[in-house]
Design an enzyme around this catalytic site. Structure first.
Site, PDB file in Angstrom:
ATOM      1  N   ALA A 114      53.364  75.913  42.907  1.00  0.00           N
ATOM      2  CA  ALA A 114      52.929  77.103  42.190  1.00  0.00           C
ATOM      3  C   ALA A 114      52.900  78.284  43.153  1.00  0.00           C
ATOM      4  O   ALA A 114      52.541  78.140  44.313  1.00  0.00           O
ATOM      5  CB  ALA A 114      51.537  76.873  41.603  1.00  0.00           C
ATOM      6  N   SER A 121      50.847  72.751  32.749  1.00  0.00           N
ATOM      7  CA  SER A 121      50.382  72.913  31.371  1.00  0.00           C
ATOM      8  C   SER A 121      51.317  72.243  30.376  1.00  0.00           C
ATOM      9  O   SER A 121      52.524  72.088  30.637  1.00  0.00           O
ATOM     10  CB  SER A 121      50.285  74.409  31.036  1.00  0.00           C
ATOM     11  OG  SER A 121      51.588  74.977  31.086  1.00  0.00           O
ATOM     12  N   GLU A 153      52.833  65.238  33.619  1.00  0.00           N
ATOM     13  CA  GLU A 153      51.378  65.158  33.774  1.00  0.00           C
ATOM     14  C   GLU A 153      50.834  66.498  33.302  1.00  0.00           C
ATOM     15  O   GLU A 153      50.925  67.493  34.016  1.00  0.00           O
ATOM     16  CB  GLU A 153      51.031  64.899  35.231  1.00  0.00           C
ATOM     17  CG  GLU A 153      51.443  63.548  35.741  1.00  0.00           C
ATOM     18  CD  GLU A 153      50.572  62.423  35.177  1.00  0.00           C
ATOM     19  OE1 GLU A 153      50.915  61.254  35.377  1.00  0.00           O
ATOM     20  OE2 GLU A 153      49.540  62.733  34.556  1.00  0.00           O
ATOM     21  N   LEU A 154      50.316  66.545  32.081  1.00  0.00           N
ATOM     22  CA  LEU A 154      50.092  67.824  31.424  1.00  0.00           C
ATOM     23  C   LEU A 154      48.600  68.114  31.207  1.00  0.00           C
ATOM     24  O   LEU A 154      47.732  67.575  31.881  1.00  0.00           O
ATOM     25  CB  LEU A 154      50.885  67.859  30.117  1.00  0.00           C
ATOM     26  CG  LEU A 154      52.385  67.546  30.285  1.00  0.00           C
ATOM     27  CD1 LEU A 154      53.093  67.527  28.945  1.00  0.00           C
ATOM     28  CD2 LEU A 154      53.038  68.536  31.227  1.00  0.00           C
TER      29      LEU A 154
END
Ligand SMILES: NC(=O)c1ccc[n+]([C@@H]2O[C@H](COP(=O)([O-])OP(=O)(O)OC[C@H]3O[C@@H](n4cnc5c(N)ncnc54)[C@H](O)[C@@H]3O)[C@@H](O)[C@H]2O)c1
Ligand SMILES: O=C[C@H](O)CS(=O)(=O)O
Length: 487
Positions: free
Chosen positions: A184, A236, A257-258
């Site tokens: 990120a 997300s 993997e949310l």
């Protein structure tokens, strides 16, 4: 801004491609800020199409040699990487707290958590077994072997910038794959430092590559590349769905993997003190910015007032401030947009009749801080019941019966983590089996570890990370049939 590191050379700000740290081709950079005070920590290479293509090419070139290593040799590289993570835990934690905001003690814990996955998959690398299959005919013999899927794209979130990346790179390398990573943009420094230590551990050039910057461009190249055979994503649900769609054209293997919306159920037979302790552990870790945070507290009527009062008392002991300040237990949210969204969720609930009980130190002026908040009298009509809060806010909803609690808990499109407290063994089994979640914690608020499968169902994702299942997502099963045995 300089960080007080024992080893300042761990603070990298460039892309790592084919064993070299590079500026962006355009020379562009973007600023990484400290969420506690808005100061710029570093200016980082703002990469896009061209760097990502080069990273994929490097990963592809390194693949044959890496996969040809014995499992034991790959395991040794991972063990060396793990040892360097432990040796540099302090610096890695300081970098993490500076860019992500969590209290230093939590950052120290995250480094150990990330390292535990590297250690786990160093061990699992040596246990990738195949099968011998009973032959259907006298002249044939069948065996299966398992091989790494190939080049893997790893995209990770800002809330656990070390552990989420380690949880992907480690199984990929253990399985004989090579990787292109995109952290990120809020928290690239932790990822760069992790990769620098992998290089120092002797992991060959091209095996791990990392780019950051122009997210949509990088994503487009990764998802459309025919060389990239798998995408593992943590983030997300909305972005996960988009990436799944973008990967369909090249039929990639996917691990997702949310998001989550965890219920935390307190039954009337619960140990209330234990439930409050578990609530604090689950709700306020990382200022409520974890995918498995309790998102909805469901409390049976008979113990509603007792639990809520005890939780308010415990929450009042939280100390809010910058993560590097002594004694701080609640840091800032990642940015002003996140803090604004959490405040809007609180407002929506109070507009509909909830009572906001704010506690801890008086709210710090910096825009990214939100004081720990209890919402009593919460209902299912409020946004906090349906949306992932991702902040230090605890809505408490009353229920009457076990069946009602299960229905409320399952009334969500998410299915990652769930928690409940009960000392009735029959109820423990009934509720544990009835909850539609990938992970259910019973009489505890903390369940994450490298040895148990981590992952969700429904719109919380697919696949599992860690555990004996964690390698499956990075392996293909090949059937070998040997004929002509009767000649
Ligand atoms: N299930 C889990 O294990 C887990 C763990 C941590 C976080 N999460 C979830 O992640 C979310 C918070 O993290 P976030 O805000 O970073 O999530 P996010 O989805 O906004 O971003 C995650 C990553 O995806 C990247 N990304 C976004 N759009 C992209 C695109 N078009 N192409 C390529 N990459 C793209 C981002 O830059 C980031 O690196 C929460 O929903 C949380 O529940 C889940
Ligand atoms: O936020 C997501 C992380 O996976 C949470 S945990 O640290 O693994 O529990």
């Amino acid at each position: 801004m300089t960080l007080p590191l024992s080893d300042p050379s761990l603070l990298k700000t460039q892309a790592y491609i084919d064993g070299h740290w590079n500026e962006a081709d355009s020379g562009e950079t973007y600023g990484v800020e400290n969420p506690a005070n808005g100061e710029t920590l570093a200016d980082v290479a703002r990469c896009g199409h061209s760097e990502t293509r080069r990273a994929i090419k490097a990963a592809h070139s390194a693949l044959s040699e890496w996969r040809a290593l014995t499992a034991k040799a790959r395991s040794a590289h991972l063990e060396a990487w793990h040892d360097l993570m432990i040796a540099h835990q302090g610096d890695l934690a300081k970098i993490l707290t500076a860019e992500q905001g969590k209290p230093l003690a939590e950052a120290m814990g995250e480094i150990l958590y990330g390292a535990s996955y590297v250690k786990w998959f160093a061990e699992e690398a040596k246990r990738i077994y195949g099968d011998t299959v009973p032959s259907p005919s006298a002249d044939k013999r069948f065996v299966t072997i398992k091989q790494g899927v190939g080049v893997v794209a790893c995209i990770t979130p800002w809330n656990f910038p070390n552990a989420m990346l380690a949880r992907k790179i480690a199984p990929a390398l253990a399985a004989g794959c090579t990787v292109v990573c995109k952290p990120a943009n809020q928290t690239p420094l932790s990822a760069f430092a992790l990769v620098e230590l992998a290089a120092r551990a002797g992991i060959p050039a091209g095996v791990i590559n990392i780019v950051s910057g122009k997210t949509p461009e990088i994503g487009k190249v990764l998802t459309s590349s025919e060389i990239v055979r798998k995408l593992t994503f943590t983030g997300s649900t909305a972005v996960g769905k988009q990436l799944m769609s973008d990967c369909a054209g090249t039929m990639k293997r996917l691990s997702m993997e949310l998001g989550g919306n965890a219920p935390f159920i307190v039954f009337e037979d619960a140990d209330i003190d234990a439930a409050v302790e578990g609530a604090m552990a689950s709700k306020f870790r990382n200022a409520g910015q974890t995918c498995v945070c309790a998102n909805r507290f469901l409390v049976q009527s008979a113990v509603y007032d007792q639990f809520t009062a005890a939780l308010a008392d415990a929450t009042a002991n939280l100390k809010m401030g910058a993560g590097d300040e002594a004694g701080v237990t609640i840091g800032p949210l990642i940015d002003n947009r996140a803090a604004t969204n959490v405040r809007a969720l609180i407002q929506d609930a109070t507009d509909q009749g909830a009572t906001a009980v704010q506690s801890g130190d008086s709210p710090v002026s910096t825009a990214n801080f939100v004081a720990p908040t209890l919402l009593t009298g919460a209902t299912t009509d409020m946004r906090v019941f349906r949306e992932e809060i991702f902040g230090p806010v605890a809505p408490v909803i009353r229920f009457e019966t076990e069946a009602e609690a299960i229905a409320l808990a399952n009334d969500t499109e998410f299915g990652l983590a769930a928690y409940f407290y009960s000392r009735d063994i029959g109820r423990v089994w009934r509720v544990g089996e009835a909850l539609e979640f990938g992970m259910v914690a019973i009489n505890t608020g903390a369940m994450s570890n490298e040895m148990a499968p981590f992952g969700g169902v429904k719109e919380s994702g697919q696949g599992r990370e860690g555990s004996k299942y964690g390698l499956d997502d990075y392996l293909e099963i090949k059937s070998l049939c040997m004929g002509g045995l009767d000649q």
